[in-house]
Design a protein around this motif. Sequence first.
Motif, short mmCIF file in Angstrom:
data_model
loop_
_atom_site.label_atom_id
_atom_site.label_comp_id
_atom_site.label_asym_id
_atom_site.label_seq_id
_atom_site.Cartn_x
_atom_site.Cartn_y
_atom_site.Cartn_z
N PRO A 144 -1.37 4.45 8.96
CA PRO A 144 -2.01 3.12 8.63
C PRO A 144 -4.02 3.28 9.48
N ALA A 145 -3.98 2.21 9.07
CA ALA A 145 -5.90 2.71 8.96
C ALA A 145 -5.91 2.97 10.81
N PRO A 146 -7.21 2.81 10.60
CA PRO A 146 -7.75 3.31 12.16
C PRO A 146 -7.54 1.98 12.38
N GLY A 147 -7.15 1.95 14.27
CA GLY A 147 -7.00 0.88 14.85
C GLY A 147 -6.10 -0.94 14.34
N ASP A 156 18.77 1.76 13.27
CA ASP A 156 19.36 3.24 12.59
C ASP A 156 18.60 3.31 11.94
N GLU A 157 16.89 3.58 12.02
CA GLU A 157 15.98 3.65 11.32
C GLU A 157 15.20 5.54 11.95
N ASN A 158 14.54 6.25 11.01
CA ASN A 158 13.72 7.09 11.17
C ASN A 158 12.67 7.54 10.27
N LYS A 159 11.86 7.34 11.67
CA LYS A 159 10.31 6.89 10.96
C LYS A 159 9.70 8.09 11.44
N THR A 160 8.21 8.47 10.79
CA THR A 160 6.94 9.27 11.42
C THR A 160 6.24 8.80 10.89
N ILE A 161 4.93 8.43 12.29
CA ILE A 161 4.02 7.21 12.04
C ILE A 161 2.43 8.46 12.41
N ALA A 162 1.19 8.74 11.08
CA ALA A 162 0.57 9.33 12.40
C ALA A 162 -0.24 8.02 12.86
N CYS A 163 -0.56 8.08 14.19
CA CYS A 163 -1.41 7.15 15.40
C CYS A 163 -3.01 7.52 14.79
N THR A 176 14.73 6.14 15.52
CA THR A 176 14.18 7.11 16.41
C THR A 176 13.18 7.68 15.64
N VAL A 177 12.12 7.25 16.33
CA VAL A 177 10.27 7.67 15.64
C VAL A 177 9.70 8.49 16.35
N VAL A 178 9.01 9.57 15.37
CA VAL A 178 8.04 10.35 15.79
C VAL A 178 6.68 10.09 15.48
N ILE A 179 5.33 10.07 16.85
CA ILE A 179 4.06 9.35 16.32
C ILE A 179 3.28 11.44 16.33
N SER A 180 3.16 10.87 15.92
CA SER A 180 1.47 12.22 15.09
C SER A 180 0.12 11.73 15.99
#
Length: 233
Positions: A144-147, A156-163, A176-180
């Motif tokens: 996503p965009a900053p902020g 049963d969702e499986n997602k990775t987010i670049a925060c 299951t969510v992995v946030i970097s």
Amino acid sequence: MNPEEDPEKRIQELERPLTDVARSAELGTTPFPPPTGGWTPPPPPPGYYGPPMPPPAAPQSSSSGMRVGWILLGLLVLGLFVGGGAMVAGNLLSSTTRSALSTPTTPGISGGGGPFTPPSRPSAPTLTAAPTEPSTSAATVEQPAPGERISVSGIDENKTIACNGNVVSISGVDNTVVISGHCSRLEVSGMDNHVTVDAADAIEASGMNNKITFHSGSPQIDKSGFSNTVEQG
């Protein structure tokens, strides 16, 4: 000439008894003596010059009537015997017919030498379970965009987010969510969600059986609900 040899006198003497009988009949008397046995012959009708009336015939014996009765009785007994035999024969024939109909025999095949045995039906094929569709919960990376505020929900969702200083809100069941990267705030609700984040300024946990793990930093932690876990790892 001797008068006894006179033919005319001889004829008169022979006719005298007949003349006496006729005269007696006219006077209503009879010159004949009554017969023995109690039977008296009736007087002859006027003008009758013949011999006296014969006695009536003796009544027939009753043996002929008894003979007829015995014959009828024998015929009745014979009829009952014949009828009973016919009924017994009919019952035997009926029972034989019913037994023959109730126990049919399997016809034999000509030339086969034995009764025909029908082939057994093939068993119905076992239905196998339909193949499961491939899971659509493969990990997806969101940048996503900053902020910007980010929301994750569903089952049963499986997602990775670049925060990048974003606010991330996670709800639903068994996600299951992995946030970097670094998040300004992480909010987790729902049930049985597993969330991993590199770093966050604040972490809020609500709902039930949610597990949150952060790698670094000292976030502000706010927990509510039931059996929620927030720990560093």
